[in-house]
Enzyme design. Structure first.
Site, PDB file in Angstrom:
ATOM      1  N   PRO A  22       5.608  21.725  31.758  1.00  0.00           N
ATOM      2  CA  PRO A  22       5.814  21.046  33.343  1.00  0.00           C
ATOM      3  C   PRO A  22       5.974  22.558  34.389  1.00  0.00           C
ATOM      4  O   PRO A  22       5.671  22.354  35.124  1.00  0.00           O
ATOM      5  CB  PRO A  22       7.111  20.413  33.783  1.00  0.00           C
ATOM      6  CG  PRO A  22       7.576  20.826  32.447  1.00  0.00           C
ATOM      7  CD  PRO A  22       6.800  20.704  30.808  1.00  0.00           C
ATOM      8  N   GLU A  76      15.087  18.538  25.575  1.00  0.00           N
ATOM      9  CA  GLU A  76      14.840  19.160  25.952  1.00  0.00           C
ATOM     10  C   GLU A  76      13.644  20.782  26.516  1.00  0.00           C
ATOM     11  O   GLU A  76      14.104  20.954  27.839  1.00  0.00           O
ATOM     12  CB  GLU A  76      16.464  20.241  26.055  1.00  0.00           C
ATOM     13  CG  GLU A  76      16.925  20.596  27.395  1.00  0.00           C
ATOM     14  CD  GLU A  76      16.942  19.775  29.081  1.00  0.00           C
ATOM     15  OE1 GLU A  76      16.920  19.912  30.049  1.00  0.00           O
ATOM     16  OE2 GLU A  76      16.917  18.053  28.744  1.00  0.00           O
ATOM     17  N   ARG A 120     -16.041  17.530  27.967  1.00  0.00           N
ATOM     18  CA  ARG A 120     -16.878  17.146  28.715  1.00  0.00           C
ATOM     19  C   ARG A 120     -17.627  18.621  28.808  1.00  0.00           C
ATOM     20  O   ARG A 120     -19.102  18.282  29.158  1.00  0.00           O
ATOM     21  CB  ARG A 120     -16.413  16.662  29.858  1.00  0.00           C
ATOM     22  CG  ARG A 120     -15.784  15.555  29.236  1.00  0.00           C
ATOM     23  CD  ARG A 120     -15.227  14.378  31.046  1.00  0.00           C
ATOM     24  NE  ARG A 120     -16.355  14.205  32.460  1.00  0.00           N
ATOM     25  CZ  ARG A 120     -16.975  13.757  32.410  1.00  0.00           C
ATOM     26  NH1 ARG A 120     -17.053  12.654  31.497  1.00  0.00           N
ATOM     27  NH2 ARG A 120     -17.735  14.142  33.175  1.00  0.00           N
ATOM     28  N   ASP A 170     -19.451  16.730  38.529  1.00  0.00           N
ATOM     29  CA  ASP A 170     -18.255  15.610  38.643  1.00  0.00           C
ATOM     30  C   ASP A 170     -17.299  16.098  39.510  1.00  0.00           C
ATOM     31  O   ASP A 170     -17.416  17.725  39.941  1.00  0.00           O
ATOM     32  CB  ASP A 170     -17.649  16.386  37.467  1.00  0.00           C
ATOM     33  CG  ASP A 170     -17.817  14.955  36.371  1.00  0.00           C
ATOM     34  OD1 ASP A 170     -19.224  14.368  36.833  1.00  0.00           O
ATOM     35  OD2 ASP A 170     -17.616  15.107  35.044  1.00  0.00           O
TER      36      ASP A 170
END
Length: 251
Positions: free
Chosen positions: A92, A119, A157, A172
């Site tokens: 993150p 963690e 893709r 796209d």
């Protein structure tokens, strides 16, 4: 010979089974275009309990992934590799994942993903092992497996030969910097709702103009931030100005 090799370091390889055996990525494997190797890095732990995590130095809650099993697993994968591939840490705290990033990764023939749990990671994994750190959004998940699948799907893709229609990946949303224009198919009218007449006209130049303007409109309405990085023609700018004038009148 596969055009892309994915090596995935994970404590939960079973999470990938449904993903790898479905839809486009399954066909890419069947065609031999993509090869995926799932590696449970617990197998590289040295103690008899196969320990991969420990409490953090300095105290605090949670457990931290140890460096040894992950370094050892990557060394094992690289022992017969001449060119070191990107080693992607799913985190993150990483760089936000975008279509541009997918395109950059797709230019490689080999990617290694590290999926964490607990963690966090021992910082030495970030500093001395990984070459990329990627986040798929500003939220926290249980582990890096789902984010890795997202990145793998997006990259797959873009590999030539994977999609039946090679134009699809180019048009796209985000590939051009804009959100994609609306799509319609048969029937031409359903419950009183009609397909825009321009799409039924057969006039390809007018259709392309409509698609470009609808792509601009949708981006302006939903993701105006994207317009800052798109190269706009004078016609594009005039169309966007007309949208702003209409909005100004409504307000």
């Amino acid at each position: 010979m596969a055009k892309m090799r994915f090596d995935v370091l994970t404590l939960f390889p079973e999470m990938f089974h449904g993903f790898l055996n479905s839809s486009i990525i399954k066909r890419a494997h069947e065609k031999g275009i993509v090869q995926t190797n799932l590696v449970n890095f617990r197998e590289f732990a040295k103690d008899r309990h196969r320990t991969v995590d420990d409490t953090p130095y300095g105290g605090g809650g949670g457990m931290v992934l140890k460096p040894e099993p992950i370094f050892e697993a990557v060394d094992h994968l690289l022992q017969d590799v001449s060119d070191r591939p990107p080693i992607v840490l799913m985190s993150p705290q990483g760089e936000p994942f975008t279509q541009r990033k997918a395109e950059a990764l797709a230019r490689h023939s080999h990617l290694i993903f590290i999926c964490g749990h607990y963690e966090g990671y021992d910082e030495r994994i970030r500093q001395y092992l990984c070459t990329e750190e990627i986040s798929i959004g500003d939220y926290v998940l249980t582990g890096g497996e789902l984010p890795a699948m997202v990145v793998m799907d997006s990259v797959t893709r873009l590999i030539p030969g994977v999609l039946g229609n090679e134009v699809s990946a180019v048009t796209d949303s985000f590939s051009t910097g804009l959100l994609e224009h609306p799509h319609y198919t048969r029937p031409a009218e359903y419950r009183g709702y009609r397909v825009p007449e321009v799409l039924l006209s057969g006039h390809h130049r007018n259709i392309e103009k409509w698609r470009r303007q609808e792509s601009l409109r949708r981006t302006w309405e939903r993701r105006p931030d994207l317009l800052k990085s798109v190269e706009l023609t004078p016609e594009d700018k005039a169309f966007l100005q007309s949208l702003e004038r209409v909005q100004g009148k409504r307000e």
